[in-house]
Motif scaffolding. Structure first.
Motif, PDB file in Angstrom:
ATOM      1  N   ASP A  91       0.862  -1.188   0.000  1.00  0.00           N
ATOM      2  CA  ASP A  91       0.000   0.000   0.000  1.00  0.00           C
ATOM      3  C   ASP A  91       0.898   1.238   0.000  1.00  0.00           C
ATOM      4  OD1 ASP A  91      -2.936   0.936   1.844  1.00  0.00           O
ATOM      5  OD2 ASP A  91      -1.529   2.240   0.835  1.00  0.00           O
ATOM      6  N   THR A  93       0.322   4.473   0.134  1.00  0.00           N
ATOM      7  CA  THR A  93       0.073   5.517   1.129  1.00  0.00           C
ATOM      8  C   THR A  93       0.700   5.149   2.461  1.00  0.00           C
ATOM      9  OG1 THR A  93      -2.046   5.789   0.039  1.00  0.00           O
ATOM     10  CG2 THR A  93      -1.729   6.963   2.083  1.00  0.00           C
ATOM     11  N   LEU A  94       0.536   3.877   2.827  1.00  0.00           N
ATOM     12  CA  LEU A  94       1.082   3.410   4.105  1.00  0.00           C
ATOM     13  C   LEU A  94       2.605   3.497   4.100  1.00  0.00           C
ATOM     14  CD1 LEU A  94       0.600   2.165   6.820  1.00  0.00           C
ATOM     15  CD2 LEU A  94       0.540  -0.063   5.754  1.00  0.00           C
ATOM     16  N   VAL A  95       3.222   3.046   3.002  1.00  0.00           N
ATOM     17  CA  VAL A  95       4.681   3.088   2.916  1.00  0.00           C
ATOM     18  C   VAL A  95       5.164   4.535   3.010  1.00  0.00           C
ATOM     19  CG1 VAL A  95       6.669   2.634   1.460  1.00  0.00           C
ATOM     20  CG2 VAL A  95       4.817   1.002   1.543  1.00  0.00           C
ATOM     21  N   THR A  97       3.703   7.088   4.402  1.00  0.00           N
ATOM     22  CA  THR A  97       3.546   7.595   5.764  1.00  0.00           C
ATOM     23  C   THR A  97       4.654   7.079   6.667  1.00  0.00           C
ATOM     24  OG1 THR A  97       1.180   7.532   5.391  1.00  0.00           O
ATOM     25  CG2 THR A  97       1.902   7.792   7.655  1.00  0.00           C
ATOM     26  N   ALA A  98       4.944   5.784   6.527  1.00  0.00           N
ATOM     27  CA  ALA A  98       6.018   5.205   7.338  1.00  0.00           C
ATOM     28  C   ALA A  98       7.330   5.916   7.038  1.00  0.00           C
ATOM     29  CB  ALA A  98       6.151   3.715   7.046  1.00  0.00           C
TER      30      ALA A  98
END
Lengths: 312, 368
Positions: A91, A93-95, A97-98
């Motif tokens: 994902d 977006t998740l990456v 954000t991380a």
């Protein structure tokens, strides 16, 4: 007035570079929310080089080494996104954000570790570069930076690269319809890697420009204060087209600069608005811009969708 | 035996748990490597401090006190992670939990100090403020197609500056932070309901800790057992299909973000109304609580009950990080949770690997 121009150009350069980075990444089909983290790492690379070099070093050498360092660290950091999003279909977006959280945390840890190692009484996450920063200025005492010129050059290069070369057109094909691109023999994986790495390169340089924009030290625990996201808004406002992104960056840079120098304008100080209002302004403007321009978005069609050879 | 083991590994719940444990292990591993790089001599001790947190204290008193402190901070973190996972279940990425949390801080302290309101009113106002902020993002997404991630980030910063402005008149100048509630406005402090007795009369334990767990269960029930939860999840899975079935997809998006925002805002009041923390003057960075909520949400396998444990774990290592020797920066804990979020992006891949191999032998072992 000249002060406002100086800061507008500086902040516009930052936004332009980072937004161009986002533009390359998204044209290849990968959403790069992690630009903020990439900026922090680019800034870290540049700041560490500035910390090492002696203030008497030739200005050209300083600029060259800082620029290369920030581009390189930005690119290496963007590999985190490339590997996760392209090879592992994660994902995006998740990456991203991380990566943003990791960027600030890791940079703080690294700088604190270096600071305490050199002087145990200095556990701060600040790198100072008072003298060496002067190498970036075209005229001493004026905040016109060589990096702004470099940004203009990179803008022209980006336009040519994206629209006039085989590489650029192939890159954009991968963001619009990767399966169609693959059917004519384009290696989608390679193209997406190229897109993300270029965004790392430009984002990293943007980080360097940001921390040298009128300040001579940087507190790394603050990251880059949402500038990566402002750049994304600039990119959307610019309709994913480099020329329009440049204009958008100028507009946003102006509002950001205003919060630095509004006290120099009698008619603005007479309004008696709290300084917080000027701090908020860039974010409010970008929100308004997004509201107006997101409806008929010209985003690359396949962005954010992991490439799957099998789906048609 | 072999057959049993295979089916055990194929259970979704087991796989989710395994994947989370892998993420934690990898995160801790990276943290340990960083500690080694900084100073190999004390790295193992520092790592132990991070993982043990309150157990590093010798006396029972010290242990209970620090366990209590961690629990008090777990409550708002759990609320933030519920906020993130609730939105994610409906297909929205609520990175704005941080800003909604800040709005909640602003409203709860404004009503506590400025309006001298009782605690329940402060909680309600904080919830509403968070909900309003979330609803704005949801509304922009539903009607103007604005990417919720970017609008949330912008609202994070806007709300941070607004709250700075709002709370500026209520500062204790000597301390450069807002007035202590316990000393000056005891009516606004959350009631303990006797829960503080469980932890040796802990100073800051209030009804917030058990309440947050109850809310986690409520969110689970809402998402899985009610018509509303079903509609919200359907909207998240396929907006067009949901609309075709007569569901109000746009309204559902706004409603989701409002609930998510409300959760984060309420979480803020659960922390700031204990008087354990105050809002300092002119804050320049959005508090990490909302972002840690993202870590907790994904680490908990995007399940409300899982979030209870993952929130405690994230807060546990964050507090543990602050007890390390001073040569190690406390931000290592933040680094570990960031790596954990990054690893959570690979969860899908881990699960695919676990499901792919028939014999659960070679490849499954490699993935874990």
């Amino acid at each position: 007035m000249i002060l406002l121009l100086q800061y507008t150009l500086l902040f516009a350069s930052v936004l332009l570079l980072v937004a161009l980075g986002g533009c390359f990444s998204e044209h290849s089909g990968v959403i790069n929310i992690g630009l903020e983290g990439i900026m922090v790492f680019g800034a870290l690379g540049g700041a560490l080089v500035m910390r090492v070099l002696s203030p008497t070093t030739n200005a050209f050498v300083v600029i060259l080494s800082c620029v290369c360092a920030s581009m390189l660290t930005g690119m290496v950091y963007s590999l985190l996104l490339a590997v996760a999003a392209i090879n592992f279909k994660a994902d995006q977006t998740l990456v991203g954000t991380a990566m943003n959280l990791l960027g600030t945390a890791a940079a703080t840890v690294i700088v604190k570790a270096i600071n305490t190692a050199t002087n145990p009484d200095n556990p701060s996450a600040t790198i100072a570069y008072v003298d060496i920063r002067k190498a970036f200025l075209i005229w001493p005492g004026k905040e016109f930076s060589w990096l702004t010129l470099l940004t203009v050059v990179l803008l022209v290069v980006s336009i040519v690269l994206l629209y006039k070369t085989k590489f650029g057109l192939r890159l954009m094909a991968c963001g619009e319809h990767p399966q169609a691109a693959a059917s004519v023999g384009i290696n989608v994986f390679k193209m997406r890697y190229a897109g993300v790495l270029i965004s790392g390169l430009l984002g990293g340089l943007g980080g360097l420009v940001y921390i040298t924009a009128g300040v001579s030290e940087w507190k790394f625990e603050n990251g880059v204060a949402g500038f990566g996201f402002l750049a994304l808004a600039v990119m959307i406002f610019g309709g994913w087209k480099p020329q329009r992104i440049a204009l958008a960056a100028l507009l946003f840079g102006f509002f950001r600069a205003l919060s630095n120098v509004y006290t120099g304008f009698p008619f603005l100080t007479r309004l008696n608005l709290p300084s917080t209002v000027y701090n908020m302004l860039p974010y409010i403007i970008s929100l308004v811009v997004l509201v107006i321009f997101s409806k008929n978005s010209a985003a690359p069609k396949a962005e954010g969708i992991p490439y799957d050879k099998g789906s048609r | 035996m072999e057959k049993n083991k295979t089916s055990f590994l194929k259970k979704p719940a087991v796989q989710t748990l395994l994947a989370s444990l892998i993420c934690i292990l990898l995160g801790l591993l990276v943290g340990f490597v960083v500690l080694l790089l900084i100073n190999p001599a004390g790295a193992w001790n520092a790592m132990k401090t991070i993982m043990l947190n309150f157990w590093t204290f010798n006396s029972t008193r010290g242990q209970l006190k620090n366990l209590g402190n961690t629990l008090v901070k777990t409550a708002p973190l759990l609320m933030c992670s519920l906020s993130v996972l609730f939105a994610y279940k409906v297909g929205l990425f609520n990175i704005g939990a941080a800003g909604q949390y800040v709005a909640g801080v602003g409203m709860s302290l404004f009503f506590a100090i400025g309006m001298k309101a009782p605690w329940w009113l402060c909680v309600i106002m904080a919830t509403l403020a968070g909900a309003l902020l979330g609803a704005i993002s949801g509304f922009l997404k539903a009607t103007r197609n604005v990417n919720e991630v970017i609008s949330c980030i912008m609202l994070n910063w806007i709300s941070l500056y607004l709250v700075n402005m709002l709370l500026a008149p209520y500062m204790d100048i000597n301390m450069s932070e807002t007035w202590s509630l316990k000393k000056n406005f005891p009516a606004a402090v959350l009631p303990t309901l006797g829960f503080d007795k469980l932890l040796n009369n802990h100073q800051y334990i209030t009804l917030a800790v058990p309440l947050s767990v109850v809310i986690a269960v409520c969110i689970w029930v809402l998402l899985t057992k009610t018509k509303m939860g079903f509609e919200l999840r359907a909207t998240g899975l396929n907006k067009n299909a949901a609309r075709y079935c007569g569901m109000r997809d746009r309204f559902n998006i706004v409603l989701t973000m409002a609930i998510a925002g409300g959760l984060a805002g309420m979480g803020a009041s659960m922390y700031y109304l204990t008087d354990m923390i105050k809002w300092p003057m002119a804050v320049t960075a959005v508090p990490a609580m909302g972002f840690n909520g993202i870590a907790a949400a994904f680490l908990g396998g995007l399940h409300p009950i899982g979030a209870i444990f993952s929130s405690f774990f994230i807060q546990h290592i964050t507090d543990g990080g602050s007890f390390m020797e001073k040569i190690y920066p406390a931000e290592i804990a933040g680094l570990i949770s960031a790596v954990i979020i990054y690893m959570c992006a690979f969860v899908l891949f881990f699960k695919q690997q676990m499901n792919k191999d028939r014999r659960s032998g070679k490849k499954g072992g490699k993935a874990s």
